[in-house]
Scaffold this active site. Structure first.
Site, PDB file in Angstrom:
ATOM      1  N   ARG A  99      42.842   6.099  32.089  1.00 49.56           N
ATOM      2  CA  ARG A  99      44.340   6.199  32.618  1.00 49.56           C
ATOM      3  C   ARG A  99      45.441   5.695  31.688  1.00 49.56           C
ATOM      4  O   ARG A  99      46.622   5.668  32.043  1.00 49.56           O
ATOM      5  CB  ARG A  99      44.609   5.792  34.137  1.00 49.56           C
ATOM      6  CG  ARG A  99      43.555   6.485  35.229  1.00 49.56           C
ATOM      7  CD  ARG A  99      44.234   6.351  36.399  1.00 49.56           C
ATOM      8  NE  ARG A  99      44.186   5.076  36.713  1.00 49.56           N
ATOM      9  CZ  ARG A  99      45.187   4.629  37.917  1.00 49.56           C
ATOM     10  NH1 ARG A  99      45.673   5.400  38.544  1.00 49.56           N
ATOM     11  NH2 ARG A  99      44.937   3.235  38.165  1.00 49.56           N
ATOM     12  N   ASP A 100      45.076   4.794  30.663  1.00 44.83           N
ATOM     13  CA  ASP A 100      45.985   4.518  29.913  1.00 44.83           C
ATOM     14  C   ASP A 100      45.691   4.475  28.383  1.00 44.83           C
ATOM     15  O   ASP A 100      45.820   3.543  27.529  1.00 44.83           O
ATOM     16  CB  ASP A 100      46.375   2.999  30.312  1.00 44.83           C
ATOM     17  CG  ASP A 100      47.830   2.599  29.500  1.00 44.83           C
ATOM     18  OD1 ASP A 100      48.712   3.139  29.155  1.00 44.83           O
ATOM     19  OD2 ASP A 100      47.861   1.195  29.514  1.00 44.83           O
ATOM     20  N   LEU A 101      45.385   5.504  27.947  1.00 47.08           N
ATOM     21  CA  LEU A 101      44.874   5.521  26.520  1.00 47.08           C
ATOM     22  C   LEU A 101      46.308   5.810  25.585  1.00 47.08           C
ATOM     23  O   LEU A 101      47.089   6.648  25.994  1.00 47.08           O
ATOM     24  CB  LEU A 101      44.159   6.905  26.204  1.00 47.08           C
ATOM     25  CG  LEU A 101      43.403   7.027  24.861  1.00 47.08           C
ATOM     26  CD1 LEU A 101      42.299   5.607  24.578  1.00 47.08           C
ATOM     27  CD2 LEU A 101      42.727   8.198  24.581  1.00 47.08           C
ATOM     28  N   ASN A 109      45.969   0.307  22.803  1.00 43.47           N
ATOM     29  CA  ASN A 109      44.854   0.247  23.450  1.00 43.47           C
ATOM     30  C   ASN A 109      43.500   0.342  22.671  1.00 43.47           C
ATOM     31  O   ASN A 109      42.246   0.390  23.063  1.00 43.47           O
ATOM     32  CB  ASN A 109      44.825   0.800  24.789  1.00 43.47           C
ATOM     33  CG  ASN A 109      45.530  -0.035  25.748  1.00 43.47           C
ATOM     34  OD1 ASN A 109      45.946  -1.242  25.585  1.00 43.47           O
ATOM     35  ND2 ASN A 109      46.262   0.841  26.850  1.00 43.47           N
TER      36      ASN A 109
END
Length: 219
Positions: free
Chosen positions: A26-28, A32
């Site tokens: 959900r936060d690529l 990250n």
């Protein structure tokens, strides 16, 4: 760049298809993606990650993620899904190839990173590639006796990678690839690019073992 893209695709494939319980990141995004001492890419920051069954049981999880990398369906109230991660990967891949992030100032009105790359396929792909990648390509081909063939393969592979990035970042989740297929195709692209070099190296080693030094005439 290709190795990093493969590492990230493989990591997402593992999360989606090989964990006991599928996980959605959900936060690529670039910040990250971490590189270890061997330049192997690792996906980090699981602060927004969700187990897939948990998402299915939730009425609404809200919009989570980073601007530019969030799948468009999330803004319309759709639940988080593995296809949302695929979208983020597509944007990340296109950013790696073009050197332009999804929130770059050139992207306004109806132009986005996705459409920018899609419009370049296939003839104009080399015009949107990050110049540094082409410099590195030149350095590799200069040391290759069959540099024209190797350079052509590099161009073919970049076109294939842009196609994958465009498909993964399609507005409709149904049009996107799954990470299992993405990882498989990215490995195939690497094998295609390295094929000539690997074949040449094997041939050279064989000739050296046989005492045949004629291979030197090719360099």
């Amino acid at each position: 760049m290709l190795n990093i893209a493969i590492d990230v695709a493989s990591a997402l494939d593992y999360l989606h298809n090989h964990c006991q319980t599928p996980i959605i990141h959900r936060d690529l995004k670039p910040s990250n993606i971490l590189l270890d001492d061997d330049m192997i890419a690792c996906v980090g920051d699981f602060g927004l990650a969700k187990f897939l069954p948990e998402v299915a049981q939730t009425s609404s999880v809200g919009i989570k993620g980073s601007v530019g990398y969030i799948a468009p369906e999330y803004a319309m109230g759709s639940k988080a899904s593995t296809q949302g991660d695929v979208y983020s990967y597509g944007i990340l891949l296109l950013e790696m190839i073009t050197g332009k992030g999804p929130t770059d100032g050139m992207f306004m009105d109806n132009l986005s990173l996705h459409h920018f790359a899609k419009l370049a396929l296939p003839e104009r792909v080399m015009e949107i590639v990050e110049p540094q990648l082409l410099i590195e390509d030149t350095e590799v081909t200069q040391g290759n006796g069959n540099h024209i063939n190797t350079r052509n393969r590099m161009h073919e592979c970049l076109i294939l990678m842009v196609r994958i990035g465009v498909l993964c970042s399609s507005e409709s989740p149904r049009e996107r690839m799954c990470m299992k297929d993405v990882a498989s195709k990215m490995h195939a692209i690497k094998n295609r690019y390295l094929g000539v070099r690997i074949h040449r190296d094997i041939q050279v080693r064989s000739q050296m073992l046989d005492g045949d030094l004629s291979y030197l005439s090719h360099y």
